[in-house]
Design an enzyme around this catalytic site. Structure first.
Site, PDB file in Angstrom:
ATOM      1  N   CYS A  47      65.156  43.274  46.665  1.00  0.00           N
ATOM      2  CA  CYS A  47      64.794  41.923  45.763  1.00  0.00           C
ATOM      3  C   CYS A  47      63.750  40.855  46.429  1.00  0.00           C
ATOM      4  O   CYS A  47      63.241  40.877  45.913  1.00  0.00           O
ATOM      5  CB  CYS A  47      66.070  41.854  45.401  1.00  0.00           C
ATOM      6  SG  CYS A  47      67.067  40.218  46.149  1.00  0.00           S
ATOM      7  N   CYS A  77      65.916  39.708  54.596  1.00  0.00           N
ATOM      8  CA  CYS A  77      65.315  39.052  53.612  1.00  0.00           C
ATOM      9  C   CYS A  77      64.202  37.786  53.968  1.00  0.00           C
ATOM     10  O   CYS A  77      63.489  37.993  53.248  1.00  0.00           O
ATOM     11  CB  CYS A  77      65.281  40.239  52.003  1.00  0.00           C
ATOM     12  SG  CYS A  77      66.082  39.232  51.049  1.00  0.00           S
ATOM     13  N   SER A 273      66.393  27.630  50.709  1.00  0.00           N
ATOM     14  CA  SER A 273      65.618  27.252  49.257  1.00  0.00           C
ATOM     15  C   SER A 273      63.972  27.483  49.726  1.00  0.00           C
ATOM     16  O   SER A 273      62.820  27.534  48.722  1.00  0.00           O
ATOM     17  CB  SER A 273      65.437  25.800  49.353  1.00  0.00           C
ATOM     18  OG  SER A 273      64.535  25.241  48.815  1.00  0.00           O
ATOM     19  N   LEU A 274      63.081  27.728  51.195  1.00  0.00           N
ATOM     20  CA  LEU A 274      61.581  27.470  51.110  1.00  0.00           C
ATOM     21  C   LEU A 274      61.420  29.200  51.147  1.00  0.00           C
ATOM     22  O   LEU A 274      59.970  29.018  50.931  1.00  0.00           O
ATOM     23  CB  LEU A 274      61.863  26.878  52.538  1.00  0.00           C
ATOM     24  CG  LEU A 274      60.743  26.556  53.204  1.00  0.00           C
ATOM     25  CD1 LEU A 274      59.835  25.190  52.537  1.00  0.00           C
ATOM     26  CD2 LEU A 274      60.322  26.095  54.650  1.00  0.00           C
ATOM     27  N   ALA A 348      76.891  30.243  45.172  1.00  0.00           N
ATOM     28  CA  ALA A 348      76.073  31.524  46.428  1.00  0.00           C
ATOM     29  C   ALA A 348      76.578  32.610  46.306  1.00  0.00           C
ATOM     30  O   ALA A 348      77.583  32.668  45.175  1.00  0.00           O
ATOM     31  CB  ALA A 348      74.811  30.560  46.375  1.00  0.00           C
ATOM     32  N   ASP A 370      75.523  22.047  43.567  1.00  0.00           N
ATOM     33  CA  ASP A 370      76.638  21.905  42.989  1.00  0.00           C
ATOM     34  C   ASP A 370      77.272  21.352  43.866  1.00  0.00           C
ATOM     35  O   ASP A 370      78.210  20.913  42.872  1.00  0.00           O
ATOM     36  CB  ASP A 370      77.706  23.115  43.522  1.00  0.00           C
ATOM     37  CG  ASP A 370      77.355  24.286  42.115  1.00  0.00           C
ATOM     38  OD1 ASP A 370      77.297  24.041  41.182  1.00  0.00           O
ATOM     39  OD2 ASP A 370      77.092  25.563  42.621  1.00  0.00           O
ATOM     40  N   GLN A1198      81.207  58.038  37.422  1.00  0.00           N
ATOM     41  CA  GLN A1198      80.051  57.684  36.238  1.00  0.00           C
ATOM     42  C   GLN A1198      80.387  56.322  35.297  1.00  0.00           C
ATOM     43  O   GLN A1198      79.462  55.998  34.604  1.00  0.00           O
ATOM     44  CB  GLN A1198      80.020  58.843  35.812  1.00  0.00           C
ATOM     45  CG  GLN A1198      78.971  59.076  36.858  1.00  0.00           C
ATOM     46  CD  GLN A1198      77.468  59.054  37.194  1.00  0.00           C
ATOM     47  OE1 GLN A1198      76.449  59.485  35.851  1.00  0.00           O
ATOM     48  NE2 GLN A1198      77.093  58.684  37.637  1.00  0.00           N
ATOM     49  N   GLU A1265      76.316  59.303  30.424  1.00  0.00           N
ATOM     50  CA  GLU A1265      75.687  58.009  29.688  1.00  0.00           C
ATOM     51  C   GLU A1265      77.046  57.639  28.377  1.00  0.00           C
ATOM     52  O   GLU A1265      77.088  55.962  28.378  1.00  0.00           O
ATOM     53  CB  GLU A1265      74.649  58.098  28.867  1.00  0.00           C
ATOM     54  CG  GLU A1265      73.775  58.336  28.870  1.00  0.00           C
ATOM     55  CD  GLU A1265      72.507  59.342  28.439  1.00  0.00           C
ATOM     56  OE1 GLU A1265      71.395  58.725  27.940  1.00  0.00           O
ATOM     57  OE2 GLU A1265      72.438  60.814  28.538  1.00  0.00           O
TER      58      GLU A1265
END
Length: 1443
Positions: A47, A77, A273-274, A348, A370, A1198, A1265
């Protein structure tokens, strides 16, 4: 040219090895450094915003205060490598390896079946590993907390928790029944077949086989770093990047000097945040100041009046500090601390709390903070420091609003935060409401404090602060001032609500929407605070033996309790293999996933883990920013001037076909949605390619219409014959509407492809993450205009697909291939999460209308359903989804008079596509909602209506396919028994009588799920099996490993057929060079058909070996293979399965479209908080007809995974678009999928025993499914609880809870005085209604004299579909725009359908749409219509039901 300044050396350790980086770039994250520089690809990119946990690693640092080594998990990341000076990083590769030694964490998560696709597994391993480094024997609560920030889309989390629980402190007795009892003990009244059988297994793995955890064997903290920490470097370190300079001072004095020199430079610690702001919002800072090495900023001081916490302390450290301090003080002094601690537990994720600093959290002043509301009402003080000295400012509404007079000066920094003790007769509380309970940004949060005059309930001081209502935290000082001196009673509460809603302004157009909900939460939280304080006051007077304050009703006490987060428990039950089955025969046994251990060690190679090849280029895609516009010009000249940018790829560069006529690979002249791909940039690096995108300038001319929704106005949907059935057979009638929202696939591995051109014959090797490599191969072939045989697609494994990687990868593969051919160099294309969600589409949103006729006994006599799905801007799979939707709508019910109709609607949104369940989860929700509505009308429980209308005996479906519902009924009865449904129904009713603000609901749902494609050709499969001279076996087949364990099952099949252990066998990859012309791995049928092909190949080989085996029956496998080779017997065989027969005659409305059905039932119980809309899943029981499972561990996984995914669809997953068609929810921050805390507290899955089917391999069934729809049992349990609340409030019961049943939906459905306040005070904007064009205007002015041929006699059982031919078979031809009258003096008599060419609408169609827009009617739909051969282009409808 002057030389660039010299950077200092960056020194840190990775997996025990020293890393010295002499040219560290501040813009490079730890994730990129690990993957690109150190080639440690076990840490995954999913992400890029720290929201999914796939990139979790452990960082170890020496704590100068405690002089201990601190281990904490972080998301790589977000971490700039420059922040790691003096740190030790441990990745999944450093924990253990299959080549050397497995760590117990890795072994247990694999052997506990906690991996499926395996993309999230390294992150899970690292979170658990970090926990064990700090707590070798953790509690279950600590386990839940540590995994709260790790997302998994496959497993449903239960097996991951099971693996972690093996390290936890032992609990006594059964997980469900407690000490001395077991849930598997047969009670006196246990009548279920599961309770009577002795051949039932409940263990999927053996704990005794696990190696023990030995903390002494872990990596030590590097001695060199320890020496560096004990003698810290005091000089300032500077790291110069290409655009950004990172300065890390060694002393506070140096930091203050730098702040004077660079007043605009932000301080950066956690980058939580940055980092996201720089990535997604384009924020840029040329200089960053890092105070990480300054010990004064992490100092904690305990004083007599409060607690001072350094601004550099992480939120996790703050949590530990408060948890340690609270027991040391009296309760009256810890009110603020306990409120802060409550929010720190859910704020978080663990990884983010480990990284984010207290100072950064405060200074960022996010509207969703928060902590700031609590600190504001708690009278916290900010201690500031600069070269000029120190000063204090209050953390109040002025500071939070950013007023210059109350803010930091440019040269100041926040040194610490002082949080005072609360006082006697002072009460502080905190509240928050988010889409889900943990790891989610709040919709609204609040901090509230009241101080009473001693010994009274007269308000001396009051402070209220809210987050989520504006650009920053907002307070209500005027309201609080007016309430001073008031007594704490209901009169005060009513006045406070009125004042508060007047002062806390939230206009109807407020950003983020949910205005009524958020305003309702404002007063709901205040009411909760009122009750909490009242309870505390009563405790005080109770201790004084007096009674002065209002009593709280017993019914209201439940409002005081938050719904707790508990670790899930459960039992998985399946039938054991026959006692005579050979031990080496693995079929039917819970075999570990073939790649499980490699998933856990990070050694499983995914598409983007393939090492960089020589001369490789990176591709980035430029997408449309307009929903419907003409492209006037594209200027990429500035992009090409950037260094390392090689070329720009446009539609003009395509040598072959540019996709289909209606679905272009690269846009030409016109764009149809935001996110449509226009061109691509190829550059030497990913960074340069993305920077080049910003330099491309596109000029648009907006076009009309722009359509986003499929809100259909009132329709008369009944044919004449069906109308008769309503009037003659049904004593009662009802009708309703159901909305089902879309769903993002959110596979953990985003779309990615690597194209490598070869030096001769125009050959290409394509490594792609796809469910259908043959489709990628064909698309690339047509795009490049070269034969298919020159293109080889390779699929090693896929990090989740769920239907989203059936058609879409072909688009990205083709565009990348064009780039590879044009440049002559390899091309790598990896989509960011934001781009993946923007471009690819997802599950079709659905709008359904039904009309039902029934008897007062609940027997349904006639049912008419019409469904509209939002197909997006191109056809894609919308036709097939519509057809499957129609075929599956009846679910488990026998209703004699039916009509089902479906339409796919064209809108200016990215095209929606295949998704797990393929229409069934949306459509069947309409049917079940109808059942629930009938139950309400009849005054009967919904389960009685379901049972009464279910198929009971051998019968035919609505489309005339014969089937036996015996196992459907068995699943239903087993579920009733195993879940103790009837006794729990009474317990739920009893609970609801005693609680006003909390309600429980329970629901049981049956399921008849059809497996497979509705075409025989899509069921064929092939396999290739080689036996080598050493006896080893290589198996290849046409299925793709998506995490569903298909490779594992194929080796189980081969092992049984060849009668040798699985250890002799290997599957390398799926390749179009070994097995050609494959069908997509989808529709739950991959293991079925490919298993038959593998079986066929093995039987051929064994037949060839029979003479040799007969000649030497005592020989070994190796002897036989050697002899076969000597006798020139082929040891390679192709297996083939022609497929199950399946067909559907749409003209007659009958056929046998599906090979077989999977039956099941699920019972779920929930508890909702009527004041906030949140819910807790108490228990779920699933019974599934799996027949003879090939691998119970995989199949149960599954079912659990699909159930949780379905639960997400129906409860929390919500797509949000801007008015311009831009997708807001493009990351895990905005789009929430279920987390580990969303799993039902008790989660039981059982296979129906003694079930057989002769059609499939070894009598197994495809289960990929079917569990999806069973997640609706949670939805209907929520609806049941909401209905109870509405009945108690004397509200109409004929309401519908739409999907997803988010907290907003639930809260507003549980209407009360607080929702009325929220709605009444809301500033109402003008609402554009649906189409309101007079029927005669349309017919006379636009349609002329054309008439539509109608069916003279509609059969009693029948339906129609208005879908389009498949895109892959022939060009798209017809489209219909439904323009329907409503709100006329008399009911409309016709539904008008305009049919036109999709690409070039005739004048009449243009005039119709233009008229709609001139009238401001923008939310109409465009449902496709299949045109009969020879039919006129325009076919307006005559009245469907005579007046």
């Amino acid at each position: 040219m002057p030389c660039p300044p010299q950077s200092d050396e960056l020194v840190f350790f990775v997996n025990g090895r020293k890393v010295i980086e002499r040219s560290a770039d501040p813009e490079v994250t730890l994730l990129n450094f690990l993957r690109k520089n150190l080639h440690l690809t076990g840490t995954k990119y999913a992400c890029g915003r720290g929201g999914c946990g796939a990139c979790t690693v452990m960082v170890s640092k020496h704590d100068p205060v405690s002089t201990k080594i601190r281990h904490f998990s972080i998301t790589a990341c977000l971490v700039p490598i420059c922040s790691l000076y003096g740190a030790a990083v441990t990745t999944v590769e450093g924990v253990g390896s299959i080549k050397t030694r497995l760590h117990p964490v890795q072994e247990r998560i694999a052997k506990s079946h906690g991996t499926q696709c395996g993309f999230c597994t390294p992150g899970m391993v690292m979170s658990m590993y970090t926990l064990l480094r700090n707590h070798p024997q953790p509690s279950e609560e600590q386990l839940m907390e540590s995994l709260g920030g790790n997302l998994c889309r496959c497993t449903g989390y239960r097996p991951i928790l099971e693996s972690g629980r093996t390290f936890c402190m032992e609990s006594n007795g059964c997980q469900q029944k407690g000490p001395g009892n077991c849930c598997l003990d047969q009670g006196e009244n246990d009548s279920s077949s599961l309770g009577r059988r002795s051949d039932i297994c409940t263990e999927l793995f053996a704990k005794e086989d696990f190696q023990p955890l030995d903390p002494t064997q872990e990596l030590i903290f590097p001695p060199e770093l320890l020496r560096m920490a004990e003698n810290p470097e005091k000089r300032t370190l500077t790291f110069y990047g290409e655009r950004v300079t990172w300065i890390s001072p060694g002393t506070l004095k140096d930091l203050l000097e730098l702040k004077v020199k660079h007043p605009e430079a932000p301080l950066i610690l956690g980058n939580t945040s940055l980092g996201p702001a720089m990535k997604s919002q384009g924020h840029f800072h040329p200089i960053l100041l890092s105070p990480a090495r300054i010990s004064e900023l992490t100092t904690v001081t305990k004083t007599s009046d409060g607690l001072t916490i350094g601004a550099g302390c992480s939120l996790a450290q703050m949590k530990d500090i408060l948890a340690e301090r609270i027991p040391e003080l009296t309760e009256e002094k810890t009110q603020t601390y306990r409120a802060l601690l409550k929010h720190l537990r859910s704020l978080a994720s663990q990884q983010i709390r480990n990284m984010a600093s207290l100072g950064g959290h405060i200074i960022s002043r996010h509207c969703y903070s928060d902590l700031n509301p609590i600190l504001a009402v708690g009278n916290a003080t900010l201690n500031l420091i600069s070269e000029e000295g120190t000063r204090q400012i209050p953390l109040n509404e002025h500071f939070l609003a950013g007023l210059a007079s109350a803010d930091l000066k440019p040269e100041e920094i926040l040194e610490s935060v002082h949080i005072p003790h609360s006082r006697k007769w002072e009460f502080v509380s905190a509240f928050r409401q988010a889409q889900c309970q943990q790891n989610a940004l709040p919709d609204v949060n609040a901090g509230m404090r009241v101080l009473f005059r001693e010994g009274t309930d007269a308000i001396e001081d009051l402070s209220l602060a809210y987050g989520g209502l504006g650009a920053a935290t907002v307070s209500a000082p005027k309201s609080c001032q007016q309430l001073l001196g008031r007594l704490w009673n209901e009169l005060m509460l009513n006045e406070a609500c009125r004042l508060l809603l007047d002062e806390v302004s939230l206009p109807g157009s407020a950003p983020g929407g949910k205005v009524e909900f958020r305003r309702t939460l404002v007063v709901s939280f205040l009411f909760k605070f009122y009750l909490e304080v009242l309870q505390e006051l009563n405790k005080i007077v109770s201790a004084l033996d007096s009674s002065r304050y209002p009593e709280i009703s017993d019914q209201f006490l439940s409002a005081l309790e938050d719904l707790p987060v508990t670790i899930p428990q459960g039992v998985q039950t399946y039938q054991s293999v026959d006692s005579h089955q050979p031990l080496q025969d693995p079929v039917g046994r819970p075999i570990m996933h073939l790649s499980g251990l490699k998933h856990a060690t990070g050694e499983a190679v995914f598409c983007d883990d393939i090492p960089m090849v020589d001369k490789e280029l990176f591709m980035a895609l430029l997408t449309s920013s307009r929903a419907h516009a003409k492209i006037i010009s594209i200027d990429w000249s500035e992009a090409l001037e950037l260094p390392k940018v090689v070329d720009v790829i446009t539609a003009e560069d395509i040598p072959g076909t540019n996709g289909a006529e209606d679905d272009k690979l690269l846009a030409v002249d016109e764009v149809l949605c935001v996110g449509q791909i226009i061109c691509a940039v190829v550059a030497e690096t990913e960074v340069q390619a993305k920077r080049a995108l910003e330099k491309i300038k596109i000029t648009y001319e907006d076009l009309e219409p722009v359509i986003f929704t499929i809100q259909i106005p009132e329709l008369e949907v009944l044919a004449h014959e069906l109308c008769k059935q309503f009037h003659t057979n049904a004593s009662l009638q009802g009708e309703g509407e159901v909305h089902v929202g879309g769903q993002e696939h959110f596979y953990m591995e985003t779309q990615r492809v690597l194209v490598i051109p070869k030096t001769e014959d125009k050959e290409l090797d394509i490594y792609v993450s796809t469910q259908d490599p043959a489709h990628v191969q064909k698309t690339v072939s047509s795009t490049l205009n070269i034969p298919i045989n020159r293109i080889t697609c390779h699929v090693k494994r896929v990090g989740g697909g769920f239907g989203g990687k059936v058609g879409r990868p072909a688009v990205f593969g083709a565009i990348a291939a064009v780039g590879a051919i044009k440049t002559g160099r390899p091309i790598r294309l990896v989509l960011d999460r934001e781009d993946d969600m923007l471009i690819t589409g997802g599950r079709h949103p659905l709008f359904g209308k039904y009309k039902v006729g029934f008897m007062n006994t609940g027997r349904i006599k006639v049912l008419d359903i019409e469904c509209y799905i939002n197909g997006g801007c191109t056809l894609d799979d919308s036709e097939l989804v519509t057809e499957f939707l129609i075929l599956k709508l009846e679910n488990a019910y026998k209703i004699r008079n039916l009509r089902f109709r479906g339409r796919a609607c064209m809108t200016n949104l990215p095209s929606n596509t295949a998704f797990r369940g393929f229409g069934f989860p949306q459509g069947t929700l309409v049917t079940e909602s109808c059942i629930t509505a009938v139950a309400a009308k009849c005054g009967l429980p919904p389960e009685k209506i379901r049972e009464k209308n279910m198929y009971k005996t051998v019968d035919k479906t609505v489309y005339k396919q014969a089937f036996n519902p015996e196992n459907l009924i068995r699943c239903w009865n087993e579920c009733l028994d195993k879940s103790s449904f009837h006794s729990r129904r009474m317990q739920v009713e009893e609970f609801n009588k005693k609680n006003y603000w909390k309600k429980k609901g329970i629901a049981i749902i049956p399921m008849k799920f059809s497996v497979g494609f509705a075409a025989t050709s899509y069921h064929q499969a092939a396999a290739l099996v080689h036996i080598y001279t050493d006896g080893s076996v290589l198996v290849t087949h046409g299925g793709n490993e998506l995490g569903q364990g298909i490779h594992t099952k194929m080796l189980q099949v081969a092992s049984r057929e060849l009668k040798i252990p699985m250890s002799y066998m290997h599957i390398c990859e799926t390749s179009t060079a070994t097995v050609p012309n494959t069908i997509a791995t989808a529709a739950s049928i991959g293991a079925d058909v490919n298993g038959r092909a593998v079986q066929n190949a093995c039987q051929i080989l064994l037949k060839r070996l029979e003479p040799i085996i007969k000649k030497n029956p005592e020989g070994t496998w190796e002897d036989w293979i050697e002899a076969a080779f000597e006798q020139r017997i082929s040891l390679s065989a192709t297996g083939y399965f022609r497929g199950y027969k399946a067909f559907m005659d749409w003209e007659k409305g009958e056929g046998d479209p599906f090979p077989y059905y999977v039956y099941g039932a699920a019972c779920s119980e929930v508890e909702i908080d009527c004041l906030t809309g949140t819910h807790k899943k108490i228990r779920t029981d699933i019974i599934m007809d799996a027949c003879c499972s090939l691998n119970p561990a995989i199949d149960i996984g599954q079912i659990e995974g699909s159930f949780i995914q379905g639960m997400g669809l129906y409860t929390i997953e919500e797509l949000k678009y801007s008015p311009e068609g831009f997708l807001y929810s493009r990351s895990p921050d905005e789009y929430k999928i279920p987390t580990i805390t969303d799993v039902p507290e008790e989660f039981n899955v059982s296979f129906l025993p003694s079930s057989q089917t002769p059609l499939t391999i070894y009598s197994s069934k495809g289960l990929g499914e079917s569990g999806m729809f069973l997640g609706s049992s949670v939805f209907f349990a929520i609806a049941d609880a909401v209905a109870t609340a509405r009945r108690e409030r004397d509200m109409a019961e004929d309401f519908t809870v739409n999907s997803p049943a988010t907290p907003e939906q639930v809260r507003m459905a549980c209407a009360d005085q607080f929702t009325e306040m929220g709605v009444r005070k809301m500033e109402r904007g003008k609402h554009l209604s649906s189409i309101r064009i007079a029927e005669n205007l349309l017919e006379r002015r636009i349609l002329g004299s054309h008439t539509k041929p109608t069916e003279s006699e509609t059969p009693r059982v029948g339906f129609t579909t208005t879908t389009l031919r498949r895109r892959r078979q022939r060009p798209l031809r017809d489209v219909a725009a439904a323009v329907v009258g409503q709100n006329f003096p008399s009911p409309p008599s016709a539904c008008v359908l305009l049919t036109s060419e999709w690409q070039s609408p005739p004048n009449q169609h243009r005039r119709a749409m233009s008229l709609c827009f001139r009238l401001g009617l923008t939310d109409f739909c465009q449902p496709p219509l299949r045109r009969r051969r020879g039919a006129a282009p325009f076919t307006p409808a005559k009245p469907l039901c005579p007046p």
